[in-house]
Design an enzyme around this catalytic site. Structure first.
Site, PDB file in Angstrom:
ATOM      1  NE  ARG A  23      74.068  72.602  62.992  1.00  0.00           N
ATOM      2  CZ  ARG A  23      74.952  72.539  63.988  1.00  0.00           C
ATOM      3  NH1 ARG A  23      75.456  71.380  64.362  1.00  0.00           N
ATOM      4  NH2 ARG A  23      75.327  73.639  64.612  1.00  0.00           N
ATOM      5  CG  ASP A 103      74.366  67.556  69.098  1.00  0.00           C
ATOM      6  OD1 ASP A 103      74.855  68.091  70.113  1.00  0.00           O
ATOM      7  OD2 ASP A 103      74.994  67.392  68.046  1.00  0.00           O
ATOM      8  CG  ASP A 107      80.433  67.934  68.619  1.00  0.00           C
ATOM      9  OD1 ASP A 107      79.516  67.109  68.512  1.00  0.00           O
ATOM     10  OD2 ASP A 107      80.245  69.161  68.669  1.00  0.00           O
ATOM     11  CG  ASP A 120      81.389  71.984  70.898  1.00  0.00           C
ATOM     12  OD1 ASP A 120      81.997  73.070  70.805  1.00  0.00           O
ATOM     13  OD2 ASP A 120      80.876  71.415  69.923  1.00  0.00           O
ATOM     14  CD  GLU A 123      77.244  73.652  72.436  1.00  0.00           C
ATOM     15  OE1 GLU A 123      76.131  73.573  71.911  1.00  0.00           O
ATOM     16  OE2 GLU A 123      78.308  73.644  71.781  1.00  0.00           O
TER      17      GLU A 123
END
Length: 180
Positions: A23, A103, A107, A120, A123
């Site tokens: 991002r 990252d 989170d 997350d 993930e």
């Protein structure tokens, strides 16, 4: 590293462990630099996702990038209070006026009333497996998440509403002066 100055605009790039860009934010205005962290502000900033989609941030944000912590923290100023979005991430580097970090998926979302939620985990588990995070890295990231939760619970910096408001006032002064 070249000397930064208050009011300087940088961009932000978030990467994944495999080196692929995740991002990008097209603007962050430097508000403070000290021995522990950098503080930036932005508002209505264009964000580009790895698949090319773009969107703009909806509210003023104050961003803390730590020099020796494996996380960064974004204070989001919304109508009903200050929310914090915290990324478990590598310490940052700056290259070519770009703040860069990795990252690591996990989170922490902290709400105005002080409650929080870890996001997350699935993930994180998936990327840990396919990108082969080492046991040492896994321990660092989990320890840093614990540190972050402790800071949020105890309202330690950067989870300080007054500080976020002061930084936002500084951001508004700088951006107003730059528009003249």
């Amino acid at each position: 590293m070249k000397r930064l100055f208050i009011g300087e605009k940088l961009i932000i790039h978030s990467y994944k462990h495999d080196g692929k860009i995740h991002r990008a934010w097209d603007e962050a205005v430097l508000l403070e630099e000290n021995e522990n962290y950098l503080v930036f502000g932005n508002y209505k900033t264009k964000v580009t996702e790895s698949d090319g989609r773009t969107w703009k941030t909806k509210e003023p944000a104050i961003l803390f990038f730590f020099k020796d912590k494996w996380y960064n923290v974004i204070g989001q100023i919304k109508k009903d209070g200050i929310y914090y979005y915290c990324n478990i991430a590598s310490p940052f580097i700056i290259e070519n006026s770009t703040v860069k970090y990795i990252d690591y998926d996990l989170d922490l979302r902290v709400f105005p009333d002080g409650s929080f939620k870890v996001l997350d985990r699935g993930e994180y588990k998936y990327h840990k497996n396919i990108m082969k995070y080492s046991n040492e890295l896994d321990k660092i990231l989990k320890d840093q998440l614990t540190d972050l939760i402790d800071k949020a619970r105890n309202r330690k910096d950067p989870f300080n509403k007054e500080k976020i408001i002061k930084y936002n006032e500084k951001y508004n002064k700088i951006t107003t002066a730059n528009q003249k």
